[in-house]
Design an enzyme around this catalytic site. Structure first.
Site, PDB file in Angstrom:
ATOM      1  N   GLY A 112       1.596  46.775  42.125  1.00 28.89           N
ATOM      2  CA  GLY A 112       2.060  47.607  43.230  1.00 28.89           C
ATOM      3  C   GLY A 112       2.469  49.006  42.803  1.00 28.89           C
ATOM      4  O   GLY A 112       2.175  49.449  41.706  1.00 28.89           O
ATOM      5  N   LEU A 168       1.243  51.727  44.216  1.00 31.85           N
ATOM      6  CA  LEU A 168      -0.159  52.076  43.973  1.00 31.85           C
ATOM      7  C   LEU A 168      -0.397  53.581  43.938  1.00 31.85           C
ATOM      8  O   LEU A 168       0.261  54.347  44.641  1.00 31.85           O
ATOM      9  CB  LEU A 168      -1.034  51.439  45.064  1.00 31.85           C
ATOM     10  CG  LEU A 168      -0.903  49.920  45.179  1.00 31.85           C
ATOM     11  CD1 LEU A 168      -1.788  49.404  46.309  1.00 31.85           C
ATOM     12  CD2 LEU A 168      -1.268  49.227  43.866  1.00 31.85           C
ATOM     13  N   HIS A 169      -1.361  53.962  43.103  1.00 29.28           N
ATOM     14  CA  HIS A 169      -1.781  55.364  42.991  1.00 29.28           C
ATOM     15  C   HIS A 169      -3.310  55.394  42.939  1.00 29.28           C
ATOM     16  O   HIS A 169      -3.957  54.328  43.003  1.00 29.28           O
ATOM     17  CB  HIS A 169      -1.146  56.008  41.753  1.00 29.28           C
ATOM     18  CG  HIS A 169      -1.308  55.195  40.506  1.00 29.28           C
ATOM     19  ND1 HIS A 169      -2.538  54.977  39.907  1.00 29.28           N
ATOM     20  CD2 HIS A 169      -0.411  54.507  39.741  1.00 29.28           C
ATOM     21  CE1 HIS A 169      -2.386  54.233  38.831  1.00 29.28           C
ATOM     22  NE2 HIS A 169      -1.107  53.911  38.712  1.00 29.28           N
ATOM     23  N   GLU A 170      -3.880  56.580  42.763  1.00 26.62           N
ATOM     24  CA  GLU A 170      -5.346  56.714  42.788  1.00 26.62           C
ATOM     25  C   GLU A 170      -6.032  55.912  41.676  1.00 26.62           C
ATOM     26  O   GLU A 170      -7.198  55.555  41.804  1.00 26.62           O
ATOM     27  CB  GLU A 170      -5.774  58.184  42.715  1.00 26.62           C
ATOM     28  CG  GLU A 170      -5.729  58.902  44.053  1.00 26.62           C
ATOM     29  CD  GLU A 170      -6.615  58.261  45.134  1.00 26.62           C
ATOM     30  OE1 GLU A 170      -7.758  57.874  44.838  1.00 26.62           O
ATOM     31  OE2 GLU A 170      -6.140  58.154  46.279  1.00 26.62           O
ATOM     32  N   HIS A 217      -5.206  52.833  40.726  1.00 28.06           N
ATOM     33  CA  HIS A 217      -5.432  51.508  41.329  1.00 28.06           C
ATOM     34  C   HIS A 217      -6.538  51.592  42.399  1.00 28.06           C
ATOM     35  O   HIS A 217      -7.391  50.708  42.487  1.00 28.06           O
ATOM     36  CB  HIS A 217      -4.162  51.019  42.040  1.00 28.06           C
ATOM     37  CG  HIS A 217      -2.979  50.783  41.141  1.00 28.06           C
ATOM     38  ND1 HIS A 217      -1.849  51.571  41.187  1.00 28.06           N
ATOM     39  CD2 HIS A 217      -2.738  49.838  40.208  1.00 28.06           C
ATOM     40  CE1 HIS A 217      -0.957  51.107  40.319  1.00 28.06           C
ATOM     41  NE2 HIS A 217      -1.466  50.062  39.699  1.00 28.06           N
ATOM     42  N   GLN A 244      -5.109  45.240  27.304  1.00 20.67           N
ATOM     43  CA  GLN A 244      -5.029  44.202  28.345  1.00 20.67           C
ATOM     44  C   GLN A 244      -6.434  43.836  28.840  1.00 20.67           C
ATOM     45  O   GLN A 244      -6.764  42.651  29.000  1.00 20.67           O
ATOM     46  CB  GLN A 244      -4.168  44.706  29.498  1.00 20.67           C
ATOM     47  CG  GLN A 244      -4.238  43.846  30.744  1.00 20.67           C
ATOM     48  CD  GLN A 244      -3.300  44.344  31.810  1.00 20.67           C
ATOM     49  OE1 GLN A 244      -2.113  44.117  31.745  1.00 20.67           O
ATOM     50  NE2 GLN A 244      -3.826  45.031  32.818  1.00 20.67           N
TER      51      GLN A 244
END
Ligand code: AMP
Length: 283
Positions: free
Chosen positions: A31, A33-35, A37, A153
């Site tokens: 969560g 969120l930004h560009e 994501h 990751q």
């Protein structure tokens, strides 16, 4: 767009998609969120008929309880962004839903998690791989999209999917930056103006390293020095690790070999805020 908290209900929704012959791409997030994501959401849309996103701040991957407490959250804003982007399903399980009292099963990837983020954050990757496994089981996607921003990751998830034979194709999304070069991150919202100015040294340094590589420098030490130069004199800035690594194994190289994809990986703590970044050397 449907927003669901319950695992059985999301599983039923995605089962219906499958019965209708529709493919499904999934984007896991925590969560705020930004560009960065949203670029993954766009990739998901290109990959499949249906798109789901999860929003879950996963306590199991935070080794520092203060970090978990301070993690930024904005569910209503996130839902508005996702609705505008045409997402079909948002899964926001509660902590109790995913980690009931008697929870005691973990998924862990070995060699790839030993170094870098894994070395400084014991249990972090075990938390990531466990929650991603739970999300994969609940949502049964055909594709799952992960950002190169968290490169280790991404590699750990690719390894897990291959080893445990999840029938899911992992799609890589490139790292999205702010106009000033800072890698987009939910954590950037916690940077003061002064801290942010210091943080810009990270991407500047990584670009220096990339340019040095393009001019023919192959020694990892010299490439890392090009990053260090931008950071070493800044107060409140601590480089946790900085290395040229092979993309596949994440092992450090002394000299960047030709024809083997390598990146510079780093995590820098700026005024108490951990910032991850990386840069391709030889695309
Ligand atoms: P997070 O919400 O930080 O757990 O991130 C969710 C997903 O978004 C992960 O796959 C991240 O790698 C990805 N992501 C976060 N920031 C960026 C970015 N700046 N560019 C591309 N992907 C990102």
């Amino acid at each position: 767009m449907k927003t669901v908290e319950n695992t059985e209900i999301v599983s039923e929704i995605v089962r219906n998609w499958r019965h209708a012959g529709e493919t499904h791409a999934f984007v896991p997030t925590m969560g705020f969120l930004h560009e960065g994501h949203l670029s993954l959401v766009d990739l998901a849309q290109r990959a499949a008929d249906r798109v789901s996103v999860s929003i879950f701040v996963n306590p199991a991957q935070f080794n520092d309880p203060k970090d978990l407490e301070k993690y930024p959250r904005s569910l209503q804003c996130d839902l508005t962004l996702l609705r505008h982007r045409g997402v079909d399903l948002v899964f926001c399980p509660s902590t109790e839903e995913f980690y009931p009292r008697d929870f005691q099963s973990w998924v862990s990837v070995e060699a790839l998690t030993k170094r870098w983020e894994g070395a400084g954050r014991p249990g972090h990757f075990r938390g990531v791989t466990t929650v991603v496994s739970m999300l994969f089981h609940a949502l049964q996607p055909d594709f799952a999209v992960f950002g190169e921003k968290d490169f280790q990751q991404l590699r750990v998830i690719e390894q897990m999917v291959a080893d445990l034979k999840f029938p899911i194709e992992i799609v890589r999304g490139t790292l999205i930056r702010e106009e000033d070069g800072l890698a987009m991150s939910s954590r950037n919202s916690r940077l003061s103006f002064e801290s942010r100015q210091k943080a810009l040294g990270i991407s500047r340094g990584l670009l220096n390293a990339q340019k040095a590589y393009q001019r023919g420098e192959r020694r990892a030490e010299a490439l890392c020095q090009a990053v260090q130069r931008e950071l070493q004199h800044l107060p409140g800035v601590a480089v946790q690790y900085l290395a040229c690594v092979q993309e596949d194994t994440l092992e450090a190289v002394e000299d960047v070999p030709d024809g083997v994809p390598c990146r510079v990986l780093t995590t820098v703590v700026v005024d108490g805020i951990r910032l991850l970044d990386n840069m391709v050397l030889n695309p």
